[in-house]
Design a protein around this motif. Structure first.
Motif, PDB file in Angstrom:
ATOM      1  N   UNK A  26       5.682  15.364 -12.316  1.00 45.58           N
ATOM      2  CA  UNK A  26       4.863  14.188 -12.629  1.00 45.58           C
ATOM      3  C   UNK A  26       4.937  13.837 -14.110  1.00 45.58           C
ATOM      4  N   UNK A  27       5.080  14.852 -14.961  1.00 50.12           N
ATOM      5  CA  UNK A  27       5.256  14.594 -16.384  1.00 50.12           C
ATOM      6  C   UNK A  27       6.561  13.852 -16.633  1.00 50.12           C
ATOM      7  N   UNK A  28       7.632  14.259 -15.949  1.00 51.06           N
ATOM      8  CA  UNK A  28       8.918  13.579 -16.089  1.00 51.06           C
ATOM      9  C   UNK A  28       8.827  12.127 -15.614  1.00 51.06           C
ATOM     10  N   UNK A  29       8.118  11.923 -14.499  1.00 53.01           N
ATOM     11  CA  UNK A  29       7.948  10.560 -13.993  1.00 53.01           C
ATOM     12  C   UNK A  29       7.189   9.713 -15.018  1.00 53.01           C
ATOM     13  N   UNK A  30       6.099  10.270 -15.550  1.00 57.16           N
ATOM     14  CA  UNK A  30       5.297   9.533 -16.526  1.00 57.16           C
ATOM     15  C   UNK A  30       6.053   9.223 -17.795  1.00 57.16           C
ATOM     16  N   UNK A  31       6.967  10.130 -18.184  1.00 55.15           N
ATOM     17  CA  UNK A  31       7.728   9.938 -19.418  1.00 55.15           C
ATOM     18  C   UNK A  31       8.976   9.093 -19.205  1.00 55.15           C
ATOM     19  N   UNK A  32       9.292   8.806 -17.937  1.00 61.04           N
ATOM     20  CA  UNK A  32      10.454   7.969 -17.650  1.00 61.04           C
ATOM     21  C   UNK A  32      11.780   8.633 -17.940  1.00 61.04           C
ATOM     22  N   UNK A  33      11.834   9.979 -17.836  1.00 62.57           N
ATOM     23  CA  UNK A  33      13.101  10.682 -18.075  1.00 62.57           C
ATOM     24  C   UNK A  33      14.071  10.406 -16.922  1.00 62.57           C
TER      25      UNK A  33
END
Length: 218
Positions: free
Chosen positions: A44-51
């Protein structure tokens, strides 16, 4: 916090969505001085950061599905390679190929997991839990609405918290079906190897946490 375990412990935490893996995993890791990884929070952190990983994961997570093994295994190997002590894994392995990958990755370093813990909660209670579950997007604390601080803020960091975007009942039912199809064979795998410990997770959080800690701190 109690003193760190006498030797590095490597623990896999298993269970259906909303069984309390995040809450119990963090508490167990903190109590025993272990590293903690929630693959769900990491994704979810990756999704939020747009990686790039987040872009690949977002549509899969939105459908309530697990990420394919060829995406998850390298993520896990990278995290494991940076650990210097024991750890608690929440959300990995979620499929039998992932469990085999973890076994082989550890065996190559003459290591193995110490225990796989299965949190057990009836389906009807899981449904009730997801309707009441909230998460802090800042520190990834997860709990129930009644645990929120004044103004609906996170009790850990006091930032705004609310329902998870993936916690619709339709999404939950899809994720639970994925759990039955993919992760129950993982539980069977660890049971067959004698590494599985089942834990009734229907009790209050503090009671479940104390029960888990006793099983490792003895």
């Amino acid at each position: 916090m109690i003193a760190p375990a006498a030797k590095p412990l490597r623990v896999v935490l298993l269970g259906p969505p909303a069984s309390g893996k995040g809450t119990q995993g963090r508490r167990l890791a903190a109590s025993l001085g272990l590293g903690y990884l929630s693959t769900g929070a990491l994704l979810r952190e990756h999704v939020g950061a747009g990686t790039e990983l987040g872009k690949q994961a977002e549509p899969i997570l939105a459908r309530g599905e697990y990420l394919p093994d060829d995406l998850m295994c390298p993520i896990l190997a990278d995290w494991l390679s940076r650990q210097t002590g024991g750890w608690v894994l929440d959300g990995f392995p979620r499929s039998l190929p992932q469990a085999v990958f973890l076994d082989e990755w550890l065996a190559a370093k003459d290591l193995k997991i110490d225990a796989a813990v299965s949190l057990e909660v009836p389906f009807s209670e899981l449904i009730a839990r997801i309707h009441d579950r909230v998460e802090c997007p800042s520190c990834r604390w997860t709990g129930q609405k009644a645990q929120l601080a004044t103004g609906g803020t996170c009790p850990a960091c006091y930032q705004p918290a609310g329902p998870r975007a993936d916690d619709s009942e339709e999404n939950f039912r899809s994720r639970h079906a994925e759990f039955v199809n993919l992760t129950v064979p993982v539980i069977d795998h660890y049971r067959a190897s004698g590494q599985l410990s089942a834990c009734d997770a229907t009790a209050p959080q503090d009671e479940v946490a104390a029960r888990l800690l006793r099983s490792f701190a003895g």
